[in-house]
Design an enzyme around this catalytic site. Structure first.
Site, PDB file in Angstrom:
ATOM      1  N   ASP A   1      41.900  73.736  29.632  1.00  0.00           N
ATOM      2  CA  ASP A   1      41.559  72.942  31.319  1.00  0.00           C
ATOM      3  C   ASP A   1      42.738  73.567  32.254  1.00  0.00           C
ATOM      4  O   ASP A   1      43.805  73.711  31.526  1.00  0.00           O
ATOM      5  CB  ASP A   1      42.695  71.539  30.927  1.00  0.00           C
ATOM      6  CG  ASP A   1      42.346  70.812  31.968  1.00  0.00           C
ATOM      7  OD1 ASP A   1      42.268  70.706  32.881  1.00  0.00           O
ATOM      8  OD2 ASP A   1      41.907  69.445  30.740  1.00  0.00           O
TER       9      ASP A   1
ATOM     10  N   ASP B   1      40.539  71.261  36.830  1.00  0.00           N
ATOM     11  CA  ASP B   1      41.347  70.197  37.013  1.00  0.00           C
ATOM     12  C   ASP B   1      41.352  70.233  38.597  1.00  0.00           C
ATOM     13  O   ASP B   1      41.693  71.300  39.367  1.00  0.00           O
ATOM     14  CB  ASP B   1      42.874  70.119  36.594  1.00  0.00           C
ATOM     15  CG  ASP B   1      43.407  69.027  36.581  1.00  0.00           C
ATOM     16  OD1 ASP B   1      42.613  67.646  36.951  1.00  0.00           O
ATOM     17  OD2 ASP B   1      44.263  68.806  37.767  1.00  0.00           O
TER      18      ASP B   1
ATOM     19  N   GLU C   1      36.361  69.643  37.748  1.00  0.00           N
ATOM     20  CA  GLU C   1      35.998  68.561  37.939  1.00  0.00           C
ATOM     21  C   GLU C   1      35.626  67.837  39.332  1.00  0.00           C
ATOM     22  O   GLU C   1      36.873  67.749  40.123  1.00  0.00           O
ATOM     23  CB  GLU C   1      37.454  67.385  37.453  1.00  0.00           C
ATOM     24  CG  GLU C   1      38.075  66.849  37.184  1.00  0.00           C
ATOM     25  CD  GLU C   1      38.387  66.432  38.186  1.00  0.00           C
ATOM     26  OE1 GLU C   1      39.206  64.568  37.471  1.00  0.00           O
ATOM     27  OE2 GLU C   1      40.169  66.953  38.262  1.00  0.00           O
TER      28      GLU C   1
ATOM     29  N   HIS D   1      39.270  61.582  29.574  1.00  0.00           N
ATOM     30  CA  HIS D   1      40.088  60.174  29.665  1.00  0.00           C
ATOM     31  C   HIS D   1      40.778  59.715  30.887  1.00  0.00           C
ATOM     32  O   HIS D   1      42.613  59.383  30.814  1.00  0.00           O
ATOM     33  CB  HIS D   1      42.019  61.944  29.085  1.00  0.00           C
ATOM     34  CG  HIS D   1      41.401  62.672  30.190  1.00  0.00           C
ATOM     35  ND1 HIS D   1      40.645  63.825  30.727  1.00  0.00           N
ATOM     36  CD2 HIS D   1      42.649  63.081  31.026  1.00  0.00           C
ATOM     37  CE1 HIS D   1      40.476  64.471  31.869  1.00  0.00           C
ATOM     38  NE2 HIS D   1      41.828  64.320  31.908  1.00  0.00           N
ATOM     39  N   ASP D   2      40.433  59.830  31.286  1.00  0.00           N
ATOM     40  CA  ASP D   2      40.589  59.128  33.164  1.00  0.00           C
ATOM     41  C   ASP D   2      39.847  57.586  33.470  1.00  0.00           C
ATOM     42  O   ASP D   2      40.229  57.271  34.592  1.00  0.00           O
ATOM     43  CB  ASP D   2      40.241  59.642  34.904  1.00  0.00           C
ATOM     44  CG  ASP D   2      41.493  60.856  34.181  1.00  0.00           C
ATOM     45  OD1 ASP D   2      42.867  61.223  33.804  1.00  0.00           O
ATOM     46  OD2 ASP D   2      41.112  62.631  34.722  1.00  0.00           O
TER      47      ASP D   2
HETATM   48  C1  NOJ Z   1      43.116  65.770  36.374  1.00  0.00           C
HETATM   49  C2  NOJ Z   1      43.076  65.151  35.318  1.00  0.00           C
HETATM   50  O1  NOJ Z   1      41.643  64.543  35.279  1.00  0.00           O
HETATM   51  C3  NOJ Z   1      43.730  63.487  35.591  1.00  0.00           C
HETATM   52  O2  NOJ Z   1      44.580  63.259  34.199  1.00  0.00           O
HETATM   53  C4  NOJ Z   1      45.547  64.188  36.235  1.00  0.00           C
HETATM   54  O3  NOJ Z   1      45.800  63.165  36.022  1.00  0.00           O
HETATM   55  C5  NOJ Z   1      44.938  64.728  37.528  1.00  0.00           C
HETATM   56  N1  NOJ Z   1      43.820  65.320  37.931  1.00  0.00           N
HETATM   57  C6  NOJ Z   1      46.593  65.631  37.840  1.00  0.00           C
HETATM   58  O4  NOJ Z   1      46.030  66.912  37.630  1.00  0.00           O
END
Ligand code: NOJ
Length: 568
Positions: free
Chosen positions: A128, A230, A290, A350-351
């Site tokens: 990542d 990311d 992402e 994970h989000d």
């Molecule tokens: C996206 C990530 O998936 C998330 O988990 C993170 O908090 C934010 N970017 C900041 O890096």
């Protein structure tokens, strides 16, 4: 680990008996294919995958110990969310050294060992890359904030306030509060799209670009096969710092709603992505983005005008279909499929709340989990499977604010409970803490681990896990599923989503009953050269033996997945 291989009765016949020989092996006709187009990716959250040293937090040796499980499942690449050195304010998305492993996860030697063991099993490692910001503890930022004349000052975004006590403009952090924090040492504000402990890098500075590109080179040399990038949407900001338009209402943190017009998706990001891609191409690596987009045109931009940016921009619009709706999914698939580019399918991460909760109706959750698998694992494109989806893991959201670990959940409680719920430990068996650790796990497992865990499901022919295994095995050996075009069928059907995957003379029919009632379906495939054809079943979740179905008549059980093959 030796797998107890239990074939469910219904599937045994279709998988072992009726499988035409021609399908047993994918021909080498497409061996020039980029490997990631045929691969199944698996996202794993290292804190929560497997704890080898019993400190309550997962680690790299834990991941290494589960590679056989992943291989058996049918995984070709694992994306590990950040395991670099980090103060863990955002659980690793705040990196303080990009070329080291956080001791909680192990060492670089552990990484190398894991990488070798993965490679031996044909599994690629994807890291990542947190490129929008660093941790405030990173040596670049520590130096940058120390004086206005620091060599690293311009590596971050520093500005004077508008007036005394007022930030430079009205930009709001994605994680609540102003996106600017005042630093009294030098009397200026620094910018952070996320937490104050995550200062944004200044990508207009060539030195930043060079240093960050070098980080990727360093990992490629260590054997990494690519990166998930990311927060690429927010790499650049308007240098003139125009205020963002203010919208009505407040967000979950009580801040005014604004439209991120001047700090999101600025065109300059594409220059950086082209550069990163050039570096990736030197090592044949893959870049996954992402990429949060509102429409398919926006998503396609991330592939680059000449396919020279991201090979795999993730399609999150799919995750925003928050109901089991055949028309809505059909529409999403059609959009993704019609645009040039290789689709990347995601249903959870994970989000995002787990798909088990988003689509489950409380009564047929396992059947619905299989239905969702039947969808995103049979589409044209590359799927990214979030750990635990394959066993029907559910969210375990905190019940009390004092239990919340994710800072946004503490700030936004109760409207925003944070992301702990979708990050709980992987459920390996029915023992204490689901076999993840013998210490207290950093997050509690949900009660459903007693039935939804790897060991139990490996012994149950009707489990979600066994369905995933069979489906992924089928996908890997079926050329139509790997390379076939997508042909939508019965586009007015409100309940049944059906389509063909067609590769030369090989045709697979996928039929997904998205409703809780039995359905009848029939398919007019004369345009494809079939009429009244019988279909050979490849895989189905039907609990009753089907009469051998034909294109003219197929009965579907509630939430059934049916996959069959036709030959000309
Ligand atoms: C996206 C990530 O998936 C998330 O988990 C993170 O908090 C934010 N970017 C900041 O890096």
């Amino acid at each position: 680990m030796m797998k107890k291989f239990v074939i469910p009765s219904i599937l045994a016949a279709v998988l072992m008996g009726n499988m035409p020989i021609a399908e047993a092996q994918v021909s080498s006709a497409d061996s020039s294919h980029d490997w990631w187009k045929h691969a199944v990716f698996y996202e794993l959250y290292p804190r929560s995958f497997m704890d080898s040293n019993n400190d309550g937090v997962g680690d790299l040796n834990g991941i290494a110990s589960k590679l056989d499980y992943l291989k058996q499942l049918g995984v070709d690449a694992i994306w590990i969310t950040p395991c670099y050195l980090s103060p863990q304010v955002d659980f690793g998305y705040d990196v303080s050294d990009y070329e080291n492993i956080d001791p909680m996860y192990g060492t670089l030697q552990d990484f190398d060992r894991m990488e070798k063991q993965a490679k031996a099993r044909g599994i690629h490692i994807i890291m990542d890359f947190v490129m929008n910001h660093t941790s405030d503890q990173h040596k670049w930022f520590v130096d940058s904030r120390s004086s206005r004349t620091s060599k690293f000052r311009d590596w971050y975004i520093w500005r004077d306030g508008k007036a005394s006590g007022q930030p430079p403009n009205n930009w709001i952090s994605n994680f609540g509060g102003p996106a600017w924090t005042f630093d009294s040492t030098t009397g200026q504000y620094y910018y952070h799209f996320f937490y104050p402990q995550q200062p944004d890098l200044n990508w207009r500075n060539l030195a930043v670009k060079n240093a960050m590109f070098d980080v990727t080179r360093w990992w490629y040399k260590r054997g990494v096969a690519g990166f998930r990038l990311d927060a690429v949407d927010t790499l650049f900001e308007d240098p003139a710092l125009h205020d963002n338009p203010v919208l009505p209402g407040k967000n979950q943190y009580g801040d005014p709603n604004t439209k991120n017009e001047y700090n999101d998706k600025l065109p300059e990001v594409h220059d950086i992505l082209r550069g990163l891609r050039k570096v990736a191409d030197e090592d044949g690596a893959v870049l996954i983005g992402e990429t949060w987009t509102n429409d398919i045109a926006e998503l396609r931009k991330y592939s680059g005008a000449h396919n020279d940016e991201l090979q795999m921009p993730m399609n999150f619009m799919f995750t925003m279909v928050n109901e089991l709706s055949a028309p809505k999914f059909r529409n999403q698939i059609a959009m993704a499929d019609s645009s040039a580019g290789w689709p990347v399918w995601v249903i959870s991460n994970h989000d995002i709340q787990r798909s088990y909760n988003r689509y489950g109706d409380g009564q047929h959750n396992d059947a619905i989990a299989k239905l969702m698998a039947g969808l995103y694992l049979t589409l044209r494109g590359t799927p990214i499977l979030y750990y635990g989806e394959e066993i029907g893991m559910e969210n375990n959201d905190p019940k009390r604010p004092e239990d919340v670990k994710d800072p946004i959940g503490r700030l936004g409680w109760p409207k925003e409970k944070g992301r702990d719920g979708e990050r709980t430990p992987m459920q390996w068996d029915a023992g204490p803490n689901a076999g993840f650790t013998s210490a207290t796990p950093w997050l509690p497992v949900p009660a459903s681990y007693a039935t939804h865990n790897v060991a139990t499901e490996q012994g149950n022919p009707d489990s979600v896990l066994q369905f995933y295994e069979h489906l992924l095995a089928l996908r890997h050996r079926n050329q139509a599923l790997l390379d076939g075009s997508y042909v939508a069928l019965n586009q007015d059907d409100p309940d049944v989503l059906s389509y063909l995957r067609e590769y030369r003379d090989k045709v697979v029919l996928v039929v997904l009953n998205m409703s809780g009632t039995g359905q009848q379906a029939s398919f007019d495939l004369t345009a494809q050269g079939f009429s009244g054809h019988s279909i050979t079943t490849l895989l189905t979740t039907a609990t009753h033996k089907k009469e051998e179905p034909t294109t003219n008549e197929m009965h579907l059980e509630p939430f059934e997945v049916y996959i069959g093959t036709l030959s000309k």
